[in-house]
Design an enzyme around this catalytic site. Structure first.
Site, PDB file in Angstrom:
ATOM      1  N   LYS C  75      -5.691 -23.595  11.859  1.00  0.00           N
ATOM      2  CA  LYS C  75      -6.908 -23.311  11.089  1.00  0.00           C
ATOM      3  C   LYS C  75      -8.070 -24.164  11.608  1.00  0.00           C
ATOM      4  O   LYS C  75      -9.230 -23.762  11.542  1.00  0.00           O
ATOM      5  CB  LYS C  75      -6.683 -23.604   9.596  1.00  0.00           C
ATOM      6  CG  LYS C  75      -5.689 -22.675   8.918  1.00  0.00           C
ATOM      7  CD  LYS C  75      -5.414 -23.137   7.481  1.00  0.00           C
ATOM      8  CE  LYS C  75      -4.432 -22.221   6.768  1.00  0.00           C
ATOM      9  NZ  LYS C  75      -4.029 -22.758   5.445  1.00  0.00           N
ATOM     10  N   TYR C 249      -4.256 -29.816   2.374  1.00  0.00           N
ATOM     11  CA  TYR C 249      -3.953 -29.060   1.156  1.00  0.00           C
ATOM     12  C   TYR C 249      -4.471 -29.802  -0.080  1.00  0.00           C
ATOM     13  O   TYR C 249      -5.494 -30.475  -0.003  1.00  0.00           O
ATOM     14  CB  TYR C 249      -2.452 -28.778   1.050  1.00  0.00           C
ATOM     15  CG  TYR C 249      -1.892 -28.131   2.278  1.00  0.00           C
ATOM     16  CD1 TYR C 249      -2.472 -26.982   2.811  1.00  0.00           C
ATOM     17  CD2 TYR C 249      -0.794 -28.670   2.929  1.00  0.00           C
ATOM     18  CE1 TYR C 249      -1.959 -26.376   3.944  1.00  0.00           C
ATOM     19  CE2 TYR C 249      -0.283 -28.065   4.070  1.00  0.00           C
ATOM     20  CZ  TYR C 249      -0.869 -26.922   4.568  1.00  0.00           C
ATOM     21  OH  TYR C 249      -0.372 -26.337   5.682  1.00  0.00           O
ATOM     22  N   VAL C 267       2.601 -26.430   7.754  1.00  0.00           N
ATOM     23  CA  VAL C 267       3.941 -26.407   7.162  1.00  0.00           C
ATOM     24  C   VAL C 267       5.049 -26.468   8.204  1.00  0.00           C
ATOM     25  O   VAL C 267       6.220 -26.588   7.858  1.00  0.00           O
ATOM     26  CB  VAL C 267       4.182 -25.165   6.272  1.00  0.00           C
ATOM     27  CG1 VAL C 267       3.316 -25.197   5.046  1.00  0.00           C
ATOM     28  CG2 VAL C 267       3.990 -23.888   7.048  1.00  0.00           C
TER      29      VAL C 267
END
Lengths: 313, 313, 313, 313
Positions: C75, C249, C267
């Site tokens: 990202k 997160y 993750v």
């Protein structure tokens, strides 16, 4: 309803005339649903209303014989069909509580791990479609045949242009379905469920047909003209209870307060309401209020219960 | 209710005996409310039930003549009193929709800028107390006198030990009241409102008294024995509609589904339910289910509607 | 960082050895991500760490040369690429605030009408993919080429089995994408965006490659070995600020508290962190803590900042 | 910060003059806080700014020597004091994550069972006051003395008119405190905590004093002029990290993006920001933007980091 029953049968024809005159100024105040392009083309000036009495008498006024898109009213048929086949097991996958949120919200669905509050919000209706998709070859055809049976009318059909129009703009329903899939509460492919659901919602009926289709729920689960039992009396009462607490989106409380009858509405502007043991009444006017219910239709039903002294309360 | 009315009057005495026997195994399964210390001392093994028929007949069984703490059942009295005096203006300050959230949640209240969803969640009940506090010297005394009037019993009173106990642990209600004050939806001092509310909730009645107190709502707003009109018929029906959609916390949908009668419950274990035009029925058993409603009481009412074939649906 | 700069350069090799020894007992405590079947097959006992100093020196330990699935670390690449091409216009479609909610929640997205809080939650990352899909023939290829450029390594590639595995279970991402589509904040077809996003997430790198790929962000937007400017200094600092406030997160606050460096986690168990003006450090250990960040990896970075006295605070 | 440190020390006097000229057109654009009556009387046209360098040099411009109400800036002092005395045990009662919600919201607090997200939202600050109230005779006096110590200025004091004004309108803070009391996360009486909190918030300082008060946080926990250690270096860095991720209400992400420094703001229009290892800078302008931070003040700090090339990133 001692008082009620001592009264003579109301003059339904006269009452419908009164109501039809009264609602005319309201027809310009609602807003025709715009999120499904096909629906947005309908004029907001339609108004129809029909009463189906359990003794077989029927009364109709205005555009009561014009077809309109049932949309969420079909959720009632899908629920009745699923409930009649699967019984109480459906409640493992959907709740029986008012949601307190807009009919297409994902917030509650996420907090409650993919179990919709009730079968009348979109998420719950998609679960019904999923249940029917597991039982029948095609869920939408099953609902259509069920609709024909309870309305005693074989010409009832889908409006495939509306179905197609809805499917193309069904992003929020896709979102809801995928979220439930993620939580394991959708067993069939998302596309299958959405396609069936959009076709089911596109079923068109007239007010007269819709009122007749509500007959079996007014008569405690049994089709009045044939005596065929769709649901046992206890189950029929329970569906009526669900209609009252959850049938008109997040305006169910206000609707119960004003109208006082179990009812199910749709964004096409139709509403089906029941006086248990007596009659079913259908109304259609496409202009919606801010809660997504027919503005003139809700008012018409409020006047109907006042003028006939009918109310379950 | 054609079918119902053709039936002979049910044998209420026998039905109550049946129910009382059936609920015995359930008495150990509920959980007595613990958040108000005084209430937690009540044994969970009590069960009482009373029926008040509009023709004046009464039936009672078990602990139907023992006093218990009405708690949220008094919200119904406060609402009826406020509605009878202020009319529809009360709806500017409280809604008429099921909340979809626990009865004491602040989440929705904040999102909706201090306007409670309905008069039966704590926030809405505090607004009723506030409205009554602006009209009467003491809101709680006004509600008490109203309760004495509708139950035809002057010995009804507060349990000040319970009121005191509740006031000391009323942090969440204080939070709710201050939040509404912040939004401008509480006109009297927070302390005044909370104190009155805690005293109001502490009113004790027996099932027999409570059933009788429900008589005016079953008889469309008029006290059966005196003919005095508390509410006009339309308003009484509307209160009944509110009880059905919002009267049993966030289990209203399930309660309507199972019992099918307008009802108001309290954490003391009491429930008042109505068969409009016929009777009021009160039940008490202190053990609660996970939604805060009397576990055995809800079951008793479900059996009552089944055995008497009474339901508004 | 006066104090820091007066210190001699830390002995990174020794520090990595110390850390690698210290984390061994933690490797059994994390939980390998299970929601993507392919990822769940990786052993939780891996640990690798690599430091890329802006002077070109590199240090590595453990499994630092083993490939792992970057997942959400990509990202950062997608954001850097989109920001470098579109500039501040991207902020019309995505915010810059921590979400305070899990990375894949739909709640906030619905309340805020389809505008994601930041580019590092899934919703925001899907918007980045959508922006890149409008600019490049294939968004995922564009991100892959960008990754090869900033890591100076042409063998970097997708793991198509992981991409396929993720696509098949991407129901929640589909839900997010459809919800944004409903709000008009997704311009390309949902399927195109999800497919590209899943491929992008499947890019694999080693710790050594990832640390090097972070070099241009540590050096204020310029690739250290080539001097090519990817972002101007101001933009690079801004990306670092976003990494700090939103990169890990809903544990960003805790991560900043413990580690004190801008970072982006995935993750797959990888984390890339930066000491602006000095170095980039990458760590990999597949066992995750309850917030979805590498458990041993976070601890390793916390020890790294302590042992090197590096922190932006 | 290699690049930075190689630069000559910026000409702070000239930079402040530039900024002061630049912000003039902005002074009319902010909105002075209106919810505390006393605060609403301050003119929005004030602007002051002061820099305290760790070498003892100070620079000031505009209204830098005029007192203003610190309000939430005092949350930083209360946290530093509580952290210095209680250490990491405070994190059992308050989190370290950005909230993603307005500073006075109750929604998250209810979902998360009375544990505030961080010490800088009102709920978290009230917990700090509660912790200090358990340790000191009077929490507010303790914070005042702490403020005098770190600012090296004994004339710093409360503005009791502001405290009184705030207490009278503190309904939302009362709501928050009672909700936490209900969850067991407030040990002292609600009134005690609110009263202390309102007095603490009423402390007034000048920009010059506030910048100096930030010196110990810029110098890693040690008071620059006395060498007294308030916090160890690690704890000081951690407070700075909290300021960055949570210090400017729900605009922390945007603030970090634009300004790139740890900071704490107040609705009085003050902001304290830090360049760790170098300086503290305070700015004051009462007009707020829609997030509750000083509009001109935020812009001034953005310009400050640009013109001085200072940023932690």
């Amino acid at each position: 309803m001692t008082t009620t029953d001592m009264q003579a049968t109301p003059d339904y024809a006269a009452i419908l005339e009164t109501i039809c005159a009264e609602v005319q100024p309201l027809l310009s105040q609602g807003k025709v649903a715009s999120y499904i392009p096909q629906l947005s083309r309908v004029s907001g000036y339609h108004f129809g209303m029909a009463v189906y009495c359990l003794d077989g008498q029927t009364f109709a006024i205005g555009d009561a014989h014009q077809k309109f898109s049932l949309q969420s009213v079909t959720k009632l048929f899908a629920l009745a069909l699923a409930f009649s086949r699967e019984g109480d097991s459906i409640w493992h996958r959907v709740g029986r509580e008012p949601s307190g949120n807009p009919f297409n919200s994902l917030v509650q669905l996420e907090y409650e791990k993919g179990k919709p509050r009730n079968p009348f919000i979109n998420a719950g209706a998609l679960v019904m479609t999923d249940i029917l998709s597991s039982r029948f070859v095609q869920s939408d055809i099953a609902v259509l045949q069920f609709a024909r049976l309870i309305a005693d009318e074989n010409c009832i059909d889908f409006d495939l242009a509306v179905a197609q129009s809805e499917r193309e703009t069904a992003h929020r329903n896709y979102a809801i379905a995928h979220l439930m899939k993620d939580f394991g509460n959708l067993h069939n492919p998302v596309k299958t469920v959405i396609d069936s659901y959009c076709r089911q919602c596109s079923i068109t009926m007239t007010c007269a047909e819709l009122a007749k289709a509500g007959g079996f729920l007014a008569q405690h689960g049994t089709i009045p003209w044939s005596g065929a039992q769709i649901l046992d009396a206890s189950s029929a009462k329970r569906l009526n209870a669900l209609m009252l607490t959850c049938g008109t989106y997040d305006a169910a409380g206000d609707f119960a307060y004003r109208v006082g009858l179990p009812a199910k509405s749709g964004v096409g502007g139709g509403i089906l309401a029941l006086v248990p043991g007596e009659l079913a009444v259908a109304v259609w006017s496409p202009g919606l209020d801010h809660t997504g219910n027919s503005l003139a239709g809700t008012y018409a039903l409020e006047r109907f219960t006042t003028l006939t002294s009918r109310s379950i309360f």
